[in-house]
Design a protein around this motif. Structure first.
Motif, PDB file in Angstrom:
ATOM      1  N   LEU B 157      17.517 -39.032 -12.911  1.00  0.00           N
ATOM      2  CA  LEU B 157      16.873 -38.041 -12.047  1.00  0.00           C
ATOM      3  C   LEU B 157      15.405 -38.398 -11.811  1.00  0.00           C
ATOM      4  CD1 LEU B 157      17.486 -35.271 -10.715  1.00  0.00           C
ATOM      5  CD2 LEU B 157      16.502 -34.218 -12.710  1.00  0.00           C
ATOM      6  N   SER B 158      14.707 -38.794 -12.894  1.00  0.00           N
ATOM      7  CA  SER B 158      13.282 -39.089 -12.729  1.00  0.00           C
ATOM      8  C   SER B 158      13.083 -40.382 -11.955  1.00  0.00           C
ATOM      9  CB  SER B 158      12.611 -39.177 -14.093  1.00  0.00           C
ATOM     10  OG  SER B 158      13.205 -40.190 -14.855  1.00  0.00           O
ATOM     11  N   PHE B 159      13.925 -41.403 -12.234  1.00  0.00           N
ATOM     12  CA  PHE B 159      13.746 -42.675 -11.536  1.00  0.00           C
ATOM     13  C   PHE B 159      14.081 -42.559 -10.058  1.00  0.00           C
ATOM     14  CE2 PHE B 159      13.958 -45.793 -15.306  1.00  0.00           C
ATOM     15  CZ  PHE B 159      12.602 -45.672 -15.450  1.00  0.00           C
ATOM     16  N   ARG B 160      14.995 -41.633  -9.705  1.00  0.00           N
ATOM     17  CA  ARG B 160      15.360 -41.476  -8.296  1.00  0.00           C
ATOM     18  C   ARG B 160      14.146 -41.019  -7.484  1.00  0.00           C
ATOM     19  NH1 ARG B 160      19.429 -38.024  -8.853  1.00  0.00           N
ATOM     20  NH2 ARG B 160      20.817 -39.740  -9.341  1.00  0.00           N
ATOM     21  N   LEU B 161      13.498 -39.957  -7.994  1.00  0.00           N
ATOM     22  CA  LEU B 161      12.306 -39.444  -7.299  1.00  0.00           C
ATOM     23  C   LEU B 161      11.186 -40.479  -7.299  1.00  0.00           C
ATOM     24  CD1 LEU B 161      10.945 -37.056  -5.967  1.00  0.00           C
ATOM     25  CD2 LEU B 161      10.367 -36.190  -8.205  1.00  0.00           C
ATOM     26  N   PHE B 162      10.924 -41.051  -8.492  1.00  0.00           N
ATOM     27  CA  PHE B 162       9.833 -42.020  -8.625  1.00  0.00           C
ATOM     28  C   PHE B 162      10.041 -43.225  -7.716  1.00  0.00           C
ATOM     29  CE2 PHE B 162       8.906 -46.012 -10.967  1.00  0.00           C
ATOM     30  CZ  PHE B 162       7.535 -46.009 -10.822  1.00  0.00           C
ATOM     31  N   GLY B 163      11.264 -43.783  -7.714  1.00  0.00           N
ATOM     32  CA  GLY B 163      11.521 -44.975  -6.914  1.00  0.00           C
ATOM     33  C   GLY B 163      11.379 -44.715  -5.430  1.00  0.00           C
ATOM     34  N   ASN B 164      11.890 -43.570  -4.975  1.00  0.00           N
ATOM     35  CA  ASN B 164      11.793 -43.271  -3.545  1.00  0.00           C
ATOM     36  C   ASN B 164      10.348 -43.131  -3.103  1.00  0.00           C
ATOM     37  OD1 ASN B 164      14.362 -42.926  -2.047  1.00  0.00           O
ATOM     38  ND2 ASN B 164      14.857 -41.735  -3.841  1.00  0.00           N
ATOM     39  N   ILE B 165       9.545 -42.394  -3.879  1.00  0.00           N
ATOM     40  CA  ILE B 165       8.168 -42.150  -3.468  1.00  0.00           C
ATOM     41  C   ILE B 165       7.339 -43.429  -3.594  1.00  0.00           C
ATOM     42  CG2 ILE B 165       6.147 -40.730  -3.861  1.00  0.00           C
ATOM     43  CD1 ILE B 165       8.517 -39.288  -2.693  1.00  0.00           C
ATOM     44  N   LEU B 166       7.552 -44.177  -4.700  1.00  0.00           N
ATOM     45  CA  LEU B 166       6.791 -45.414  -4.866  1.00  0.00           C
ATOM     46  C   LEU B 166       7.140 -46.414  -3.765  1.00  0.00           C
ATOM     47  CD1 LEU B 166       4.814 -46.864  -6.807  1.00  0.00           C
ATOM     48  CD2 LEU B 166       6.795 -47.991  -7.749  1.00  0.00           C
ATOM     49  N   GLY B 167       8.425 -46.458  -3.377  1.00  0.00           N
ATOM     50  CA  GLY B 167       8.800 -47.343  -2.272  1.00  0.00           C
ATOM     51  C   GLY B 167       8.057 -46.994  -1.001  1.00  0.00           C
ATOM     52  N   GLY B 168       7.952 -45.668  -0.716  1.00  0.00           N
ATOM     53  CA  GLY B 168       7.199 -45.243   0.459  1.00  0.00           C
ATOM     54  C   GLY B 168       5.747 -45.662   0.387  1.00  0.00           C
ATOM     55  N   VAL B 169       5.134 -45.478  -0.802  1.00  0.00           N
ATOM     56  CA  VAL B 169       3.725 -45.847  -0.977  1.00  0.00           C
ATOM     57  C   VAL B 169       3.527 -47.330  -0.697  1.00  0.00           C
ATOM     58  CG1 VAL B 169       1.910 -46.108  -2.698  1.00  0.00           C
ATOM     59  CG2 VAL B 169       3.194 -44.008  -2.583  1.00  0.00           C
ATOM     60  N   ILE B 170       4.438 -48.165  -1.245  1.00  0.00           N
ATOM     61  CA  ILE B 170       4.274 -49.615  -1.084  1.00  0.00           C
ATOM     62  C   ILE B 170       4.450 -50.011   0.376  1.00  0.00           C
ATOM     63  CG2 ILE B 170       5.304 -51.832  -1.665  1.00  0.00           C
ATOM     64  CD1 ILE B 170       5.855 -50.752  -4.416  1.00  0.00           C
TER      65      ILE B 170
END
Lengths: 87, 236
Positions: B157-170
């Motif tokens: 659950l935490s990695f799903r949110l983190f990965g999506n948002i970090l991908g957007g940032v990058i």
């Protein structure tokens, strides 16, 4: 020429390659999976247009669960690129 | 390219405060102030800001009732708070800041709260012995597998949110840097290409994706808490 390649450079090169392969294959799988979910949802809306809201909600949650493997692959790539444990 | 959170204040004993913590507190304060301000001087017949506040609260309660059933209505305040905190944290990219949820510490803390709530609800529904028995279904040797399944839920659950948002940032950062390089190559005095061209990407990664991810995060939280309520109803 080949004598100029240092071990660190080799590690970085293969890390970049590993990151690309990891996210690439994961994206392939997720694309197919999410496409299947979306196609079935479209079929469902076509058959029963009044259930559109519920179908959309269930489809989005299902796709989010499908996406998890891809997110793990993405994190592996990010670690390989920006926080490399080998170099 | 620097993708991690930046250290804002560093104390002598090695403890430091990153901009994740700063903006997390700012988002929380903004939410508290909005909530207090919109519920000031409430009237019997709502007008102005009270209408908006009532619509939001009613929407959250209706969503929780539709997903969790009438027994889960007590979770509505937590679900609403979680949704708006995640939504506002994700949308910080609109103001040129690093989203709070692009830090795995934030998302894992949120997922840990959810995990505790799930286990608490399970203990409330079955009791400790009943939960153990339920986890040994259908075969006793499945017990370790079930434990791994329970423990892997907050991580995914935490990695799903983190990965999506970090991908957007990058992606946004790479787009801005690339356009800045391109305008430099065109000999423009200021990075003029950065002005309008990234807007569709901003729309996708700072408006659409935050709403979707906040919705999915709260939705999965609700579904997994409901699973612990629903099985109880079947037994009795």
């Amino acid at each position: 020429m080949s004598s100029q390649i240092t071990p660190e450079a080799l590690i970085y090169a293969f890390s970049a390659l590993g990151a690309a392969v990891s996210i690439g294959f994961a994206a392939l799988g997720i694309g197919i999976g999410q496409g299947l979910a979306a196609s079935r949802a479209v079929e469902g809306v076509g058959r029963q247009p009044e259930a559109k809201g519920d179908l959309l909600q269930v489809m989005l949650v299902g796709q989010a669960v499908t996406e998890t493997t891809g997110i793990f692959a993405f994190i592996v790539s990010i670690v390989l690129l920006f926080a490399n444990p080998f170099a | 390219m620097h993708i991690g959170p930046q250290i804002v204040i560093k104390f002598d004993n090695g403890i430091f405060i990153t901009n994740t913590v700063c903006f997390g507190i700012i988002v929380a304060v903004i939410l508290i102030v909005l909530a207090l301000w919109s519920t000031r001087r409430m009237k019997k017949v709502p007008d102005g800001k009270q209408v908006i506040a009532e619509t939001v609260v009613e929407g959250v309660y209706n969503m929780v009732k539709a997903t969790m059933g009438p027994k889960g209505i007590n979770y509505a305040p937590y679900i609403g708070t979680l949704f708006f905190f995640v939504l506002f944290s994700n949308m910080l990219g609109l103001f040129g800041q690093r989203p709070v949820t692009a830090d795995v510490n934030t998302t894992f803390a949120l997922a840990a709260i959810t995990f505790v709530l799930i286990q608490r609800q399970a203990l409330k529904s079955y009791g400790l012995i009943g939960k153990m028995k339920e986890m040994a279904q259908p075969y006793p040797f499945m017990f370790p597998l079930k434990i791994i399944e329970q423990l892997s839920f907050p991580i995914s659950l935490s990695f799903r949110l983190f990965g999506n948002i970090l991908g957007g940032v990058i992606v946004i950062e790479m787009l801005l840097e690339g356009l800045a390089t391109a305008s430099e190559a065109l000999h423009l005095p200021i990075p003029l290409l950065d002005a309008v061209i990234p807007l569709p990407a901003n729309f996708f990664f700072d408006i659409f994706e935050p709403v979707l991810q906040a919705f999915i995060f709260t939705m999965l939280t609700m579904v997994f808490i409901t699973m612990e309520i629903a099985t109880r109803d079947e037994e009795h």
